[in-house]
Write an enzyme that holds these catalytic residues in place. Structure first.
Site, PDB file in Angstrom:
ATOM      1  N   LYS A  26     -55.911 -10.825  37.866  1.00 44.61           N
ATOM      2  CA  LYS A  26     -56.983 -11.631  37.263  1.00 44.61           C
ATOM      3  C   LYS A  26     -56.698 -13.133  37.393  1.00 44.61           C
ATOM      4  O   LYS A  26     -57.555 -13.900  37.800  1.00 44.61           O
ATOM      5  CB  LYS A  26     -57.150 -11.282  35.769  1.00 44.61           C
ATOM      6  CG  LYS A  26     -57.419  -9.819  35.500  1.00 44.61           C
ATOM      7  CD  LYS A  26     -57.689  -9.551  34.026  1.00 44.61           C
ATOM      8  CE  LYS A  26     -56.525  -9.813  33.083  1.00 44.61           C
ATOM      9  NZ  LYS A  26     -55.378  -8.899  33.251  1.00 44.61           N
ATOM     10  N   ARG A 101     -60.174  -9.356  24.413  1.00 46.87           N
ATOM     11  CA  ARG A 101     -59.360  -8.165  24.615  1.00 46.87           C
ATOM     12  C   ARG A 101     -59.660  -7.093  23.575  1.00 46.87           C
ATOM     13  O   ARG A 101     -59.053  -6.018  23.613  1.00 46.87           O
ATOM     14  CB  ARG A 101     -57.884  -8.546  24.498  1.00 46.87           C
ATOM     15  CG  ARG A 101     -57.126  -8.570  25.831  1.00 46.87           C
ATOM     16  CD  ARG A 101     -55.778  -9.120  25.511  1.00 46.87           C
ATOM     17  NE  ARG A 101     -54.722  -8.880  26.394  1.00 46.87           N
ATOM     18  CZ  ARG A 101     -54.234  -9.773  27.265  1.00 46.87           C
ATOM     19  NH1 ARG A 101     -54.841 -10.916  27.461  1.00 46.87           N
ATOM     20  NH2 ARG A 101     -53.157  -9.509  27.952  1.00 46.87           N
ATOM     21  N   ARG A 141     -43.286 -10.482  39.340  1.00 53.40           N
ATOM     22  CA  ARG A 141     -43.959 -11.713  38.903  1.00 53.40           C
ATOM     23  C   ARG A 141     -42.938 -12.704  38.337  1.00 53.40           C
ATOM     24  O   ARG A 141     -42.040 -12.325  37.603  1.00 53.40           O
ATOM     25  CB  ARG A 141     -44.996 -11.357  37.837  1.00 53.40           C
ATOM     26  CG  ARG A 141     -45.704 -12.578  37.287  1.00 53.40           C
ATOM     27  CD  ARG A 141     -47.040 -12.244  36.753  1.00 53.40           C
ATOM     28  NE  ARG A 141     -46.983 -11.587  35.450  1.00 53.40           N
ATOM     29  CZ  ARG A 141     -48.075 -11.247  34.765  1.00 53.40           C
ATOM     30  NH1 ARG A 141     -49.270 -11.488  35.259  1.00 53.40           N
ATOM     31  NH2 ARG A 141     -47.969 -10.659  33.587  1.00 53.40           N
ATOM     32  N   ARG A 174     -41.250 -13.300  33.121  1.00 53.49           N
ATOM     33  CA  ARG A 174     -41.809 -13.376  31.771  1.00 53.49           C
ATOM     34  C   ARG A 174     -41.105 -12.344  30.908  1.00 53.49           C
ATOM     35  O   ARG A 174     -40.899 -11.220  31.342  1.00 53.49           O
ATOM     36  CB  ARG A 174     -43.309 -13.045  31.825  1.00 53.49           C
ATOM     37  CG  ARG A 174     -44.182 -14.272  31.866  1.00 53.49           C
ATOM     38  CD  ARG A 174     -45.604 -13.923  32.102  1.00 53.49           C
ATOM     39  NE  ARG A 174     -46.181 -13.028  31.090  1.00 53.49           N
ATOM     40  CZ  ARG A 174     -47.489 -12.735  31.026  1.00 53.49           C
ATOM     41  NH1 ARG A 174     -48.316 -13.254  31.905  1.00 53.49           N
ATOM     42  NH2 ARG A 174     -47.945 -11.928  30.106  1.00 53.49           N
ATOM     43  N   ARG A 185     -47.603  -2.838  26.575  1.00 48.51           N
ATOM     44  CA  ARG A 185     -48.816  -3.607  26.873  1.00 48.51           C
ATOM     45  C   ARG A 185     -49.896  -2.727  27.485  1.00 48.51           C
ATOM     46  O   ARG A 185     -51.081  -2.903  27.210  1.00 48.51           O
ATOM     47  CB  ARG A 185     -48.490  -4.782  27.801  1.00 48.51           C
ATOM     48  CG  ARG A 185     -47.713  -5.884  27.078  1.00 48.51           C
ATOM     49  CD  ARG A 185     -47.053  -6.831  28.035  1.00 48.51           C
ATOM     50  NE  ARG A 185     -48.000  -7.618  28.791  1.00 48.51           N
ATOM     51  CZ  ARG A 185     -47.728  -8.170  29.972  1.00 48.51           C
ATOM     52  NH1 ARG A 185     -46.559  -8.007  30.531  1.00 48.51           N
ATOM     53  NH2 ARG A 185     -48.647  -8.880  30.582  1.00 48.51           N
TER      54      ARG A 185
HETATM   55  P1  AMP Z   1     -51.430 -12.267  29.257  1.00 48.11           P
HETATM   56  O1  AMP Z   1     -50.764 -13.441  29.895  1.00 48.11           O
HETATM   57  O2  AMP Z   1     -52.920 -12.301  29.385  1.00 48.11           O
HETATM   58  O3  AMP Z   1     -50.842 -10.954  29.729  1.00 48.11           O
HETATM   59  O4  AMP Z   1     -51.137 -12.358  27.683  1.00 48.11           O
HETATM   60  C1  AMP Z   1     -49.815 -12.351  27.188  1.00 48.11           C
HETATM   61  C2  AMP Z   1     -49.812 -11.975  25.728  1.00 48.11           C
HETATM   62  O5  AMP Z   1     -50.560 -12.943  24.976  1.00 48.11           O
HETATM   63  C3  AMP Z   1     -50.465 -10.646  25.394  1.00 48.11           C
HETATM   64  O6  AMP Z   1     -49.587  -9.546  25.580  1.00 48.11           O
HETATM   65  C4  AMP Z   1     -50.834 -10.861  23.929  1.00 48.11           C
HETATM   66  O7  AMP Z   1     -49.695 -10.775  23.091  1.00 48.11           O
HETATM   67  C5  AMP Z   1     -51.280 -12.326  23.918  1.00 48.11           C
HETATM   68  N1  AMP Z   1     -52.729 -12.435  24.206  1.00 48.11           N
HETATM   69  C6  AMP Z   1     -53.323 -13.005  25.290  1.00 48.11           C
HETATM   70  N2  AMP Z   1     -54.659 -12.930  25.202  1.00 48.11           N
HETATM   71  C7  AMP Z   1     -54.944 -12.286  24.045  1.00 48.11           C
HETATM   72  C8  AMP Z   1     -56.148 -11.883  23.403  1.00 48.11           C
HETATM   73  N3  AMP Z   1     -57.360 -12.112  23.935  1.00 48.11           N
HETATM   74  N4  AMP Z   1     -56.047 -11.233  22.214  1.00 48.11           N
HETATM   75  C9  AMP Z   1     -54.848 -11.009  21.639  1.00 48.11           C
HETATM   76  N5  AMP Z   1     -53.672 -11.332  22.199  1.00 48.11           N
HETATM   77  C10 AMP Z   1     -53.697 -11.985  23.399  1.00 48.11           C
END
Ligand code: AMP
Length: 232
Positions: A26, A101, A141, A174, A185
């Site tokens: 994405k 989400r 990554r 990460r 996740r």
């Molecule tokens: P990502 O980089 O999109 O994988 O997000 C990393 C982490 O940030 C996720 O595993 C969540 O803990 C938090 N996070 C990101 N976006 C959201 C969202 N829309 N709602 C809740 N937690 C989020």
């Protein structure tokens, strides 16, 4: 006129949401759209990691959830994202990557867009990918500790191994890309985010792009979709 093509491209309106599990591409695809069409990419995970790097209270509060692979509470992330959206012009094209989400976040977004006179979401793109491929992708990554730019050891290597092209910062994995956290996740994705597919299908906005292609082929598939929807 020399600049007219670029202006025409930037002028096309598209307000997109990228759905799909972590590792589906994405963020990479959003940044390709940004380079070509000026479509602002708002990645909720990046916004949270930035807040954490700055030492903001919200970043510190979110950290415990992020590191365990859980979702940050709806109110916290929704407020943060809507604050960012508010800074964009009402006609600005954007891609939301990682937000919403949950159904509560999706509803709050729709209500806010309508209330503030912003254009509503045009399309929601689901990047469809197998779990096996996700785990392989996330294991490679790397992100920059300095500016947050994202790389991949095989698919998107930096020019100098271990260091960011953009700011020279050191690249690292990460903490939530480790196998135990990835599993958590993915479980969270299936339980809390996947129901959004139906939510947007019912709104007639959902489209699917394969998520397991190489970066360029995935981008081609995305552009084809956007062209068929007369968005580019
Ligand atoms: P990502 O980089 O999109 O994988 O997000 C990393 C982490 O940030 C996720 O595993 C969540 O803990 C938090 N996070 C990101 N976006 C959201 C969202 N829309 N709602 C809740 N937690 C989020």
């Amino acid at each position: 006129m020399a600049g007219s093509a670029a202006v025409a491209e930037i002028g096309t309106g598209m307000r997109l949401i990228f759905l799909g599990p972590p590792g589906a591409g994405k963020g990479t695809q959003a940044s390709l759209l940004l380079q070509r069409y000026g479509t602002v990419a708002l990645a909720s995970g990046d916004i949270l990691r930035e807040a954490l790097r700055r030492g903001d209270p919200i970043g510190r509060q979110a950290h415990q959830y992020m590191e365990s692979g859980a979702l940050v509470p709806d109110e916290v992330i929704t407020e943060l994202l809507l604050q960012r959206l508010e800074t964009l012009g009402k006609e600005q094209s954007f891609v939301l990557d990682g937000f919403p989400r949950t159904e509560a976040q999706a509803r709050a977004l729709d209500v806010w867009l309508a209330r503030t006179g912003h254009k509503l979401i045009d399309r929601v793109v689901d990047f469809d990918i197998s779990e096996e491929k996700i785990i392989r992708r996330l294991a490679g990554r790397r992100i920059c500790g300095g500016c947050g730019a994202s790389y991949h050891t095989e698919n998107l290597p930096p020019r100098r191994e271990g260091f960011c092209n953009r700011c020279g910062g050191e690249l690292r994995m990460r903490e939530d890309d480790r196998p135990e956290t990835i599993r958590k996740r993915l479980a969270v994705y299936h339980k809390q985010t996947e129901p959004l597919l139906n939510f947007y299908r019912n709104q007639g906005k959902l489209r699917v792009v394969p998520g397991d292609l190489e970066i360029e082929s995935q981008y081609e598939a995305l552009l084809q979709l956007l062209k068929s929807e007369q968005m580019v």
